[in-house]
Scaffold this motif. Structure first.
Motif, PDB file in Angstrom:
ATOM      1  N   GLU A  31       0.817  -1.209   0.000  1.00  0.00           N
ATOM      2  CA  GLU A  31       0.000   0.000   0.000  1.00  0.00           C
ATOM      3  C   GLU A  31       0.853   1.262   0.000  1.00  0.00           C
ATOM      4  N   ALA A  32       2.032   1.207   0.602  1.00  0.00           N
ATOM      5  CA  ALA A  32       2.913   2.378   0.633  1.00  0.00           C
ATOM      6  C   ALA A  32       3.344   2.780  -0.781  1.00  0.00           C
ATOM      7  N   SER A  34       1.676   2.167  -3.553  1.00  0.00           N
ATOM      8  CA  SER A  34       0.489   2.716  -4.215  1.00  0.00           C
ATOM      9  C   SER A  34       0.211   4.138  -3.756  1.00  0.00           C
ATOM     10  N   SER A  35       0.403   4.416  -2.463  1.00  0.00           N
ATOM     11  CA  SER A  35       0.131   5.753  -1.949  1.00  0.00           C
ATOM     12  C   SER A  35       1.129   6.784  -2.443  1.00  0.00           C
ATOM     13  N   LEU A  36       2.350   6.349  -2.700  1.00  0.00           N
ATOM     14  CA  LEU A  36       3.358   7.286  -3.185  1.00  0.00           C
ATOM     15  C   LEU A  36       3.313   7.466  -4.694  1.00  0.00           C
ATOM     16  N   GLY A  38       0.833   6.485  -6.892  1.00  0.00           N
ATOM     17  CA  GLY A  38      -0.473   6.802  -7.457  1.00  0.00           C
ATOM     18  C   GLY A  38      -0.668   8.288  -7.738  1.00  0.00           C
ATOM     19  N   PRO A  39      -0.446   9.152  -6.735  1.00  0.00           N
ATOM     20  CA  PRO A  39      -0.563  10.592  -6.996  1.00  0.00           C
ATOM     21  C   PRO A  39       0.463  11.113  -7.999  1.00  0.00           C
TER      22      PRO A  39
END
Length: 82
Positions: A31-32, A34-36, A38-39
């Motif tokens: 998830e880390a 994806s969170s970094l 993705g934006p």
């Protein structure tokens, strides 16, 4: 920096970030990541669209609409303008 160079950088960032997101999805799905990434991918996508519509060299038929294809739109636009 020229507008075409900015478009090249944004297109490369868009394609690389998409590859990282897909690789993460297929492998460990952290998830880390994806969170970094993705934006970053979303920002690169919007930067490609903005740079394409602001670059005079992209006035050839069909080049500007190719930029809205998610993931590879910037690369398609660069290929169209040569």
């Amino acid at each position: 920096m020229t507008a075409v160079r900015a478009l090249r950088i944004a297109a490369a960032a868009e394609a690389v970030s998409l590859a990282v997101l897909l690789a993460n999805l297929v492998t460990v799905h952290t998830e880390a990541i994806s969170s970094l990434v993705g934006p970053l991918h979303g920002t690169a996508y919007l930067a490609v669209i903005a740079a394409t519509w602001l670059t005079p060299e992209t006035a050839v038929p069909g080049a500007r609409w190719r930029s809205v294809v998610p993931g590879i739109g910037g690369l398609l636009t660069l290929r169209r303008i040569g």
